[in-house]
Design an enzyme around this catalytic site. Structure first.
Site, PDB file in Angstrom:
ATOM      1  N   ILE A 185      -1.246   2.227  11.018  1.00  0.00           N
ATOM      2  CA  ILE A 185      -1.831   1.060  11.692  1.00  0.00           C
ATOM      3  C   ILE A 185      -2.247  -0.019  10.704  1.00  0.00           C
ATOM      4  CG2 ILE A 185      -2.603   2.053  13.870  1.00  0.00           C
ATOM      5  CD1 ILE A 185      -5.284   2.647  12.638  1.00  0.00           C
ATOM      6  N   GLY A 188      -3.380  -1.751   2.938  1.00  0.00           N
ATOM      7  CA  GLY A 188      -3.989  -2.789   2.110  1.00  0.00           C
ATOM      8  C   GLY A 188      -3.511  -2.651   0.685  1.00  0.00           C
ATOM      9  N   CYS A 189      -4.379  -3.000  -0.265  1.00  0.00           N
ATOM     10  CA  CYS A 189      -4.003  -2.920  -1.677  1.00  0.00           C
ATOM     11  C   CYS A 189      -4.217  -1.516  -2.215  1.00  0.00           C
ATOM     12  CB  CYS A 189      -4.864  -3.869  -2.504  1.00  0.00           C
ATOM     13  SG  CYS A 189      -4.752  -5.521  -1.955  1.00  0.00           S
ATOM     14  N   ALA A 191      -4.739   1.512   0.040  1.00  0.00           N
ATOM     15  CA  ALA A 191      -4.679   2.630   0.976  1.00  0.00           C
ATOM     16  C   ALA A 191      -3.735   2.339   2.133  1.00  0.00           C
ATOM     17  CB  ALA A 191      -6.077   2.886   1.542  1.00  0.00           C
ATOM     18  N   ALA A 192      -3.355   3.416   2.809  1.00  0.00           N
ATOM     19  CA  ALA A 192      -2.624   3.304   4.080  1.00  0.00           C
ATOM     20  C   ALA A 192      -3.518   3.892   5.153  1.00  0.00           C
ATOM     21  CB  ALA A 192      -1.317   4.065   3.993  1.00  0.00           C
ATOM     22  N   VAL A 193      -3.474   3.296   6.343  1.00  0.00           N
ATOM     23  CA  VAL A 193      -4.360   3.741   7.423  1.00  0.00           C
ATOM     24  C   VAL A 193      -3.502   4.171   8.612  1.00  0.00           C
ATOM     25  CG1 VAL A 193      -6.290   3.095   8.912  1.00  0.00           C
ATOM     26  CG2 VAL A 193      -6.144   2.158   6.605  1.00  0.00           C
ATOM     27  N   LYS A 209      -3.061  18.363  25.589  1.00  0.00           N
ATOM     28  CA  LYS A 209      -2.329  19.372  26.365  1.00  0.00           C
ATOM     29  C   LYS A 209      -0.826  19.086  26.339  1.00  0.00           C
ATOM     30  CE  LYS A 209      -5.855  20.400  29.679  1.00  0.00           C
ATOM     31  NZ  LYS A 209      -6.327  19.923  30.953  1.00  0.00           N
ATOM     32  N   ASP A 383     -15.577  -8.563  -0.713  1.00  0.00           N
ATOM     33  CA  ASP A 383     -14.158  -8.696  -0.370  1.00  0.00           C
ATOM     34  C   ASP A 383     -14.012  -9.054   1.109  1.00  0.00           C
ATOM     35  OD1 ASP A 383     -11.440  -8.679  -0.749  1.00  0.00           O
ATOM     36  OD2 ASP A 383     -11.221  -6.503  -0.653  1.00  0.00           O
TER      37      ASP A 383
END
Ligand code: ADP
Ligand code: MG
Length: 602
Positions: A185, A188-189, A191-193, A209, A383
């Protein structure tokens, strides 16, 4: 403000009477009070919960006593004026008023016994009357201060955050394998989320389920098509996977190197990781931020080995460990942060929506509330930008903003917001474009210090342009583009006329180059609160304190009722709750003074 009278009493007590157009301090609501403040500048400070603020120049000018008129009969040189903030401390006023009252009474008795002439008696009668007025004003001021304190106490209690989704599962969620991970989703510089869920979360039972965990022991990755239509979001959580190139592979080294990311993490968030809590408590780790509704909450933080998540080989192959990508430079283990999943960043929200001027003002206000909280906690984000602000919508579709990504923050117990800037190697934070002038123009030296206490508020001033529908003047290139190092305030583009005057003036004052002239985030937030809900009640030429108290009580009652009666969470009610939870007489009066000066300006 003009000096209307100067009197010298026994023991060098000098009584200056100033006529001042507005009540600016908790015990100094009228002219006579200004008189008394100059009498006893050395009395100790107030019990104010916030540190005394430096006032913007306009206010300082308004508060500085005038030199006595040399032509005034009996004038004597006044004692040196105390610093503006000191002059408004309650003890200063109380101490000097009480002392003066006693002295005046003694003198009055002595003179009366000694049979002073009619002229002398008239002077003392006038003083007596003046003193009565002062005491009345003083009592009014005390009522206002205690009303603010009591309202603040009530709303601080009311403002407790709702429990997070993992709060009831104290010992769960500390391993990546416990989560089902969806699509990427954001990135950034550093990390990945990814969107994520825990099968045990009640709202996901239905969803889960229909999803069979993938075999293999790693976190389960769910293709998006399988997401069933349901009221509750299928992925209420977001997991931020830090890229680890230089932090080493031990958990302790990772926690230490990425410690700023943990500032918005609760204590419970770290409870699963051996050593993480002790690191924070004993090893001088960064501060733990008290929760705030406009600041992200990290529910869980833990280290784990780096998995191959959707899009990894395309989006960030270089930071993967060699085990997953032969040319990758990353370590095998890294830090994971679990948060609530927000539907938009501020940038995305503004791409799709054009908030009305009033709504935009409420959005700027939310950022100021968050920044004020940071300042009170001795933290600077450093930031702020629209990618680091997340947005969700309330039941009416009103945006609720939270500041996220504390990876560049300053949160040092020892230095607070005053960063020793001894060399160019000292980290001044991220996003050079939105770096406040006092930060971007700082030069390192053995005694150089950068004061961050108003730097985030400046960045909010620049973001206000984006929120009010313009492009940020500190981004981009070309002639219209401004640089924080060198811009002149006159070059700041005008905000549209449709934006309320107070909001336009506030943005300008937040973007003053000199930090000491800028209002603090608290005063700035109060300006918008008063402008949004205070109408003209509190920005009058002659503010009556009792009128202010009754307005505050009215607001308190209405807000409590609105909070009780409306089931859906309403942004405006939440903002009023925040206003009342942070109510402080001094900052409120400063805001009212600023508003008055802007409204009165031609
Ligand atoms: N809790 C969250 N909910 C939804 N999206 C998020 C969340 N946290 C981060 N993102 C998305 O991921 C992006 C990168 O996250 P961020 O924390 O800013 O990482 P970085 O430190 O790399 O800048 C954000 O700009 C946003 O698009
Ligand atoms: Mg970011």
């Amino acid at each position: 403000m003009k000096l209307t009278d100067v009197k010298t009493l026994a023991r060098g007590v000098i009584v200056n009477t100033y006529e001042f157009p507005f009540s600016v301090s908790r015990f100094c609501p009228g002219p006579a009070l200004f008189t008394l403040i100059t009498l006893n500048p050395s009395t100790p400070g107030s019990k104010c919960t916030r540190p005394a603020e430096k006032l913007p120049a306009a206010q300082v000018r308004a508060r500085r006593p005038l030199a006595p008129n040399p032509g005034t009969a009996g004038a004597a040189a006044p004692p040196p004026a105390p610093a503006p903030a000191q002059r408004h401390r309650p003890e200063v006023c109380c101490g000097s008023v009480a002392g003066l009252a006693a002295r005046l009474q003694r003198q009055f008795a002595v003179r009366a016994r000694g049979g002073a002439g009619p002229c002398g008696r008239a002077v003392f009668l006038a003083f007596g009357l003046g003193l009565g007025l002062i005491e009345e004003k003083q009592a009014e001021g005390r009522r206002a201060v205690s009303a603010c304190q009591e309202i603040q106490a009530i709303f601080t209690q009311k403002n407790k955050l709702l429990p997070g989704p993992l709060d009831t599962r104290r010992w769960q969620g500390f391993r990546l394998e416990e989560y089902l991970i969806g699509q990427s989703i954001g990135k950034g510089c550093s990390a990945a989320v990814y969107e994520a869920t825990m099968p045990v979360l009640p709202q996901n039972l239905e969803v889960v389920k229909s999803i069979r965990p993938l075999p293999g022991g790693g976190p389960d990755v769910i293709p998006r098509e399988e997401e069933p239509a349901s009221q509750a979001p299928a992925f209420p959580l977001a997991i931020k996977m830090m890229w680890n190139i230089s932090a080493g592979s031990s958990s302790e080294a990772i926690f230490s190197t990425m410690s700023q990311e943990l500032v918005p993490a609760s204590r419970a968030a770290l409870a699963g990781e051996y050593g993480a809590v002790t690191y924070r408590r004993f090893k001088g780790g960064p501060k733990q931020l008290a929760p705030h509704p406009n600041i992200i909450r990290v529910f869980r933080a833990f280290t784990s080995s780096v998995p191959l998540l959707p899009g990894a080989l395309v989006d960030y192959p270089d930071v993967l460990p060699p085990r997953l990508h032969p040319e990758g430079l990353g370590h095998g283990r890294t830090l994971f942060l679990v948060m609530k999943n927000y539907p938009y960043t501020l940038r995305q929200y503004l791409c799709e929506n054009t908030p009305s001027p009033r709504l935009a003002t409420v959005m700027v206000l939310q950022l100021l509330e968050a920044v004020d909280h940071l300042v009170q906690q001795g933290v600077a984000h450093r930031d702020l930008k629209s990618d680091n602000i997340l947005v969700e919508l309330d039941a009416d579709g009103c945006p609720w903003l939270v500041i996220t990504d504390f990876g560049c923050c300053l949160a040092d117990e020892r230095t607070g917001l005053q960063l020793p800037f001894t060399s160019w190697y000292v980290d001044r934070g991220g996003n050079g474009c939105l770096m406040a002038p006092e930060v971007s123009t700082a030069c390192p030296g053995p005694k150089a210090v950068i004061d961050y206490s108003k730097a985030d508020a400046w960045a909010v001033g620049t973001l206000a342009y984006e929120i009010f529908g313009l492009s940020n003047p500190f981004y981009g290139q070309g002639r219209a583009h401004l640089e924080s190092r060198s811009y002149q305030e006159a070059q700041l583009p005008a905000l549209p006329e449709s934006v309320p005057l107070e909001a336009r003036q506030l943005v300008r004052s937040l973007l003053q180059r000199e930090a000491s002239k800028r209002p603090s985030a608290r005063v700035a937030a109060n300006v918008l609160h008063l402008s949004l809900w205070g109408e003209h009640t509190l920005a009058l030429k002659n503010l009556k304190l009792d009128k202010m108290i009754s307005w505050l009580l009215q607001q308190s009652a209405a807000t409590l009722l609105a909070d009780r009666l409306t089931e859906k969470s309403c942004v405006e009610t939440k903002m009023k709750m925040l206003f009342l939870a942070n109510l402080e007489y001094e900052a409120l009066c400063q805001a009212a003074l600023l508003l008055y000066s802007w409204r009165a300006a031609p």
